[in-house]
Design an enzyme around this catalytic site. Structure first.
Site, short mmCIF file in Angstrom:
data_model
loop_
_atom_site.label_atom_id
_atom_site.label_comp_id
_atom_site.label_asym_id
_atom_site.label_seq_id
_atom_site.Cartn_x
_atom_site.Cartn_y
_atom_site.Cartn_z
N TYR A 208 -21.15 -17.52 -4.83
CA TYR A 208 -20.83 -18.47 -3.73
C TYR A 208 -21.53 -18.04 -2.43
O TYR A 208 -22.22 -18.84 -1.79
CB TYR A 208 -19.31 -18.53 -3.56
CG TYR A 208 -18.86 -19.09 -2.24
CD1 TYR A 208 -19.10 -20.43 -1.91
CD2 TYR A 208 -18.19 -18.30 -1.30
CE1 TYR A 208 -18.69 -20.95 -0.69
CE2 TYR A 208 -17.78 -18.81 -0.08
CZ TYR A 208 -18.04 -20.13 0.22
OH TYR A 208 -17.65 -20.65 1.43
N LEU B 231 -23.12 -34.51 -4.85
CA LEU B 231 -24.30 -33.83 -4.30
C LEU B 231 -25.34 -33.56 -5.38
O LEU B 231 -26.53 -33.39 -5.08
CB LEU B 231 -23.89 -32.52 -3.65
CG LEU B 231 -23.17 -32.65 -2.30
CD1 LEU B 231 -22.35 -31.39 -1.99
CD2 LEU B 231 -24.18 -32.92 -1.19
N LYS C 275 -24.83 -19.57 0.07
CA LYS C 275 -24.90 -19.75 1.53
C LYS C 275 -26.16 -19.08 2.08
O LYS C 275 -26.78 -19.57 3.02
CB LYS C 275 -23.64 -19.20 2.18
CG LYS C 275 -22.34 -19.89 1.76
CD LYS C 275 -22.34 -21.38 2.07
CE LYS C 275 -20.98 -22.01 1.80
NZ LYS C 275 -20.97 -23.47 2.06
P1 NAI Z 1 -12.87 -27.38 0.31
O1 NAI Z 1 -13.08 -26.84 -1.06
O2 NAI Z 1 -11.48 -27.68 0.74
O3 NAI Z 1 -13.76 -28.68 0.53
C1 NAI Z 1 -15.04 -28.82 -0.04
C2 NAI Z 1 -15.21 -30.28 -0.40
O4 NAI Z 1 -16.49 -30.43 -1.02
C3 NAI Z 1 -14.16 -30.78 -1.39
O5 NAI Z 1 -13.46 -31.89 -0.87
C4 NAI Z 1 -14.95 -31.15 -2.63
O6 NAI Z 1 -14.47 -32.30 -3.32
C5 NAI Z 1 -16.35 -31.38 -2.06
N1 NAI Z 1 -17.37 -31.17 -3.10
C6 NAI Z 1 -17.44 -30.15 -3.98
N2 NAI Z 1 -18.45 -30.35 -4.83
C7 NAI Z 1 -19.04 -31.51 -4.48
C8 NAI Z 1 -20.13 -32.25 -5.01
N3 NAI Z 1 -20.82 -31.83 -6.08
N4 NAI Z 1 -20.45 -33.41 -4.41
C9 NAI Z 1 -19.75 -33.86 -3.32
N5 NAI Z 1 -18.72 -33.20 -2.78
C10 NAI Z 1 -18.35 -32.04 -3.37
O7 NAI Z 1 -13.52 -26.33 1.31
P2 NAI Z 1 -13.22 -26.11 2.85
O8 NAI Z 1 -12.31 -24.96 3.00
O9 NAI Z 1 -12.88 -27.40 3.48
O10 NAI Z 1 -14.65 -25.64 3.37
C11 NAI Z 1 -15.61 -26.56 3.83
C12 NAI Z 1 -16.96 -25.89 3.87
O11 NAI Z 1 -16.91 -24.78 4.76
C13 NAI Z 1 -17.43 -25.35 2.53
O12 NAI Z 1 -18.83 -25.52 2.42
C14 NAI Z 1 -17.10 -23.88 2.60
O13 NAI Z 1 -17.97 -23.12 1.80
C15 NAI Z 1 -17.30 -23.60 4.08
N6 NAI Z 1 -16.47 -22.49 4.56
C16 NAI Z 1 -15.11 -22.66 4.67
C17 NAI Z 1 -14.32 -21.64 5.14
C18 NAI Z 1 -12.85 -21.82 5.36
O14 NAI Z 1 -12.23 -20.91 5.89
N7 NAI Z 1 -12.24 -22.94 5.00
C19 NAI Z 1 -14.90 -20.33 5.48
C20 NAI Z 1 -16.34 -20.26 5.31
C21 NAI Z 1 -17.08 -21.32 4.88
C1 15L Z 2 -14.78 -18.90 2.67
O1 15L Z 2 -16.01 -18.97 2.66
C2 15L Z 2 -13.96 -19.78 1.81
O2 15L Z 2 -14.52 -21.07 1.69
C3 15L Z 2 -12.52 -19.93 2.30
O3 15L Z 2 -11.75 -20.48 1.25
C4 15L Z 2 -11.93 -18.60 2.75
O4 15L Z 2 -11.76 -17.77 1.65
C5 15L Z 2 -12.85 -17.95 3.78
O5 15L Z 2 -14.18 -17.88 3.35
C6 15L Z 2 -12.38 -16.53 4.16
O6 15L Z 2 -13.14 -15.58 4.00
O7 15L Z 2 -11.25 -16.41 4.65
#
Ligand code: NAI
Ligand code: 15L
Length: 263
Positions: free
Chosen positions: A134, A48, A138
């Site tokens: 972080y 990105l 957002k």
């Molecule tokens: P994750 O950390 O498992 O996946 C994020 C992906 O983005 C990774 O595969 C990583 O390689 C990729 N990435 C990071 N930097 C990059 C870059 N410079 N260029 C290209 N790709 C890059 O996170 P997850 O849990 O899958 O979350 C997905 C999205 O949802 C994130 O934006 C996170 O902030 C958001 N989110 C997730 C929550 C959750 O409960 N899992 C809660 C709230 C928000």
């Molecule tokens: C997020 O935004 C994070 O990406 C995820 O790893 C969890 O910590 C989630 O919030 C949460 O609040 O449970």
């Protein structure tokens, strides 16, 4: 003909779940990530932080589901590169390539210092109160989405995701859980609802213990089907109820409100 969606962050936790579930809603996916994805040799490997690579990844798609970036607290320099400058690269690419719709994975941590003790459900219209750099990224993302909607007509649904994992695993997640199937339903609503401009929605399942109001998500057509309560007895037996004095019980962002960024 299915619509083609660029799915950034496709190698991550949510990306892996959505790669399986979004085709069931009629989408053809172009998965993309910083890292290669096992079993998806056609996936775009890009950074990105590289504007030209982002533009090439966006070219020819109908819409973008943006999950890519750093998903927990990190140094300001790292957040700046992947989440802030990276998001600017994405929106410029979307504008220049004529893409009209983005679903942006925002987070509860954009409003993590919102107190849980005010009574009543918390709407998606509360002011920004980020709990980390972080979460601040957002807030920036939601602001950028608003700017591109108003100025260029690029529409975005920003989903403030609670906790999207296969199953809830802590007392807090009995309130914040977004099941994978409900996540796919909400993303589908965000991609298909007409005339969204920039709309912010809360992203959880129909949890009995919810703190969040889902009316703006339901207005897009989202009908959650799951409830974390089916896991409650097992989780409470293992962890006990939330301590009312803990950050998890007092503030929406839970323990992110006390975490310090690495130097
Ligand atoms: P994750 O950390 O498992 O996946 C994020 C992906 O983005 C990774 O595969 C990583 O390689 C990729 N990435 C990071 N930097 C990059 C870059 N410079 N260029 C290209 N790709 C890059 O996170 P997850 O849990 O899958 O979350 C997905 C999205 O949802 C994130 O934006 C996170 O902030 C958001 N989110 C997730 C929550 C959750 O409960 N899992 C809660 C709230 C928000
Ligand atoms: C997020 O935004 C994070 O990406 C995820 O790893 C969890 O910590 C989630 O919030 C949460 O609040 O449970």
């Amino acid at each position: 003909m299915p619509r083609t969606i660029l799915l950034t962050g496709a190698a991550g936790g949510v990306g892996t779940l959505l790669r399986e579930l979004l085709p069931g809603h009629g989408y053809r996916l172009r998965p993309a990530d910083l890292h290669p994805i096992d079993g998806a040799e056609d996936a775009v490997v890009f950074d990105l932080r590289d504007a030209a690579a982002v533009r090439a990844a966006v070219r020819g798609v109908d819409a973008v589901v943006h999950l890519g970036g750093i998903s927990v607290e990190d140094s300001f320099a790292n957040i700046l590169g992947s989440n802030i400058e990276g998001l600017h690269h994405l929106y410029e690419a979307v504008r220049l390539e004529g893409v009209r719709r983005v679903v942006f994975a925002s987070s509860n941590h954009a409003v993590g210092f919102t107190p849980l003790t005010g009574g009543g459900l918390i709407g998606s219209d509360v002011p920004p109160r980020p709990d980390t750099f972080y979460g601040l990224s957002k807030v920036f993302g939601e602001g950028l989405a608003s700017l591109y909607a108003d100025k260029y007509g690029v529409e975005t649904v920003s989903i403030r995701i609670g906790s999207c994992v296969a199953r809830p695993c802590s007392p807090r997640m009995l309130a914040t859980w977004l099941s994978p199937a409900d996540c796919a339903r909400l993303v589908h609503a965000g991609l298909s609802a007409p005339g969204v401009g920039h709309t912010v929605v809360n992203g959880i399942s129909a949890n009995t213990r919810a703190w969040w109001d889902l009316s703006s998500a339901r207005a897009l057509g989202y009908e959650p089907q799951d409830d974390a309560e089916v896991y409650a007895a097992e989780i409470i037996a293992e962890h006990g109820e939330l301590d009312p004095d803990s950050p998890e019980a007092r503030l929406l962002g839970g323990c992110f409100t006390t975490v310090e960024p690495p130097l």
